[in-house]
Design a protein around this motif. Structure first.
Motif, PDB file in Angstrom:
ATOM      1  N   HIS A 278      92.360  -6.716  16.236  1.00 26.04           N
ATOM      2  CA  HIS A 278      91.021  -7.626  16.142  1.00 26.04           C
ATOM      3  C   HIS A 278      89.843  -7.152  16.644  1.00 26.04           C
ATOM      4  O   HIS A 278      90.034  -6.100  17.378  1.00 26.04           O
ATOM      5  N   ASN A 279      88.850  -7.295  16.139  1.00 30.14           N
ATOM      6  CA  ASN A 279      87.655  -6.785  15.969  1.00 30.14           C
ATOM      7  C   ASN A 279      86.914  -7.515  16.782  1.00 30.14           C
ATOM      8  O   ASN A 279      85.775  -7.252  17.077  1.00 30.14           O
ATOM      9  N   TYR A 280      87.673  -8.264  17.890  1.00 31.25           N
ATOM     10  CA  TYR A 280      86.269  -9.305  19.094  1.00 31.25           C
ATOM     11  C   TYR A 280      87.759  -8.946  19.615  1.00 31.25           C
ATOM     12  O   TYR A 280      88.687  -8.838  19.608  1.00 31.25           O
ATOM     13  N   ALA A 281      87.164  -9.721  20.944  1.00 30.32           N
ATOM     14  CA  ALA A 281      87.763  -9.588  22.600  1.00 30.32           C
ATOM     15  C   ALA A 281      87.868 -11.237  22.328  1.00 30.32           C
ATOM     16  O   ALA A 281      86.488 -11.069  23.399  1.00 30.32           O
ATOM     17  N   ASN A 282      89.574 -11.680  22.545  1.00 30.16           N
ATOM     18  CA  ASN A 282      89.204 -13.170  23.077  1.00 30.16           C
ATOM     19  C   ASN A 282      90.330 -13.140  24.519  1.00 30.16           C
ATOM     20  O   ASN A 282      91.666 -12.572  24.440  1.00 30.16           O
TER      21      ASN A 282
END
Length: 419
Positions: A278-282
């Protein structure tokens, strides 16, 4: 008479059924439009079902504990009916008013009349309460008279009681003076309570995570001096500008976002025979709710400010206590932070929140002697624990992640410089 049906609304794409929790309205009670009438527990969340219509609850077609499908008919409302007469706590008042008043011939004769108005005021504990409100009042041993009711006829609502608890205005009932002398009824030696749907699902998923992942935990400790000094220095300005307290979670969230970017495997997951990066942080934030642990998600946490993070977490906490978290708010997490320190935990090994591959455990801050430049000093220290799936995350990556979190917290300037 105009009868309208109330059905279970859609609660998310993955939710097909739920369990009837507590009826918040009784048959014959007036119902306002969009007023909650029943609690429904699903696999992921407990939520209240509002009435789309104003009127009087005519029928309850399902019982507490029943399993119902999405779209099932659960109640009927008479939109032209009037509420049945409910016994009110003010009923002693007419009797007092109908009694003949003695002539004011003496001081003693007027004293009962003077005290009569106080007797006609209904104690808050006698006001009718919904089962949900009564459960909270009993669980917290609250004095109902310390809470201001905003419901019909001054009745207490669930929101009234929770707001009073949160603000510290709700008083607890003191034990009777002769309680020590009276025999204590401890009740039955055992009690069997059916597991809620949410608890059963939580238990199954945690066991599945344990059985599926090659779970391992690595530990480190962090000196919280710099973070605590920053909070102390800027807490008043922060609260004045953003109307929210500056807590520890925003520091940890930012530190984790930096570390996840450097060690992407910790933010990845296994999907079949593929690894999804994932290139985002949820970031999932574990919070305690009345029906169990829930994990709402801070979406794109890497782009959130300190204030935005604190506001979102505070909002999640309130929704969790009120049972108003939606399923959408708890889906799509890529990494989780669990703060056992608020309950006093000094060290633990958190369990994975599948399908995520890692979870960070925060713990209690405790003063301990540490060696600083060859000198023994007392510092506020916190143990950190990273549980991870060894199938996808190597030990080197797990340790590197924890070290980066530690460095960012011990020198918060790194958070501002994105280092």
């Amino acid at each position: 008479m105009a009868i309208e049906d109330i059905v279970i609304p859609q609660m998310g794409e993955s939710v097909a059924e739920g369990t009837v929790g507590t009826w918040l309205k009784a048959v014959g009670e007036a119902v306002a439009q969009d007023e909650p009438i029943v609690e429904i527990e699903t696999d992921k969340v407990a939520m209240e079902v509002p009435s789309p219509f104003a009127g009087v609850l005519k029928e309850q077609l399902v019982a507490e504990g029943d399993t119902v499908e999405i779209g099932a008919l659960i109640a009927r409302v008479d939109t032209e009916g009037s509420a049945s007469a409910a016994p009110k706590a003010e009923t002693p008042a007419p009797e007092a008013e109908s009694a003949p008043s003695p002539a004011p011939q003496s001081k003693t004769a007027t004293e009962p009349a003077a005290s009569a108005p106080a007797q006609t005021e209904a104690p808050a504990s006698l006001m009718p309460m919904s089962p949900a409100v009564r459960r909270i009042v009993d669980d917290y041993n609250l004095d109902p008279s310390s809470v201001t009711g905003t419901g019909k006829d001054g009745r207490l609502t669930k929101a009234d009681v929770l707001a009073a608890i949160e603000s510290g205005k709700a008083r607890t009932l003191s034990a009777p003076a002769n309680a020590a002398a009276a025999p204590v009824d401890t009740g039955p030696r055992e009690e069997r309570v059916k597991m809620t749907r949410l608890r059963k699902t939580l238990a199954q998923r945690l066991k599945d995570a344990q059985n599926t992942a090659a779970m391992l935990t690595t530990y480190n400790e962090v000196d919280m001096t710099a973070v605590m000094q920053a909070r102390e220095k800027y807490k008043d300005l922060f609260a004045k500008k953003h109307s929210i307290k500056l807590g520890f979670m925003s520091f940890f969230t930012k530190a984790c976002c930096l570390a996840l970017r450097e060690v992407p495997a910790v933010n990845a997951m296994i999907d079949g025979e593929e690894i999804v990066y994932h290139n985002y942080a949820n970031i999932g934030v574990a919070v305690s709710a009345p029906n169990g642990l829930v994990v709402p998600v801070l979406r794109d946490a890497q782009d959130m400010s300190f204030a935005g993070t604190e506001l979102a977490i505070a909002n999640f906490g309130k929704k969790a206590r009120d049972g108003k978290l939606t399923i959408a708010e708890m889906q799509g997490g890529t990494f989780t932070i669990s703060n056992g320190g608020i309950f006093g935990s000094l060290m633990s090994s958190p369990i994975l929140n599948a399908p995520q591959s890692a979870i960070l455990g925060m713990h209690k801050i405790q003063d301990r002697p540490v060696a600083i430049n060859g000198q023994i000093e007392i510092r506020p220290m916190m143990y950190l624990a990273l549980s991870y799936d060894h199938r996808i995350i190597d030990g080197r990556e797990a340790v590197t992640f924890l070290v980066r979190v530690k460095e960012a917290l011990e020198d918060p300037t790194r958070l501002l410089l994105d280092m």
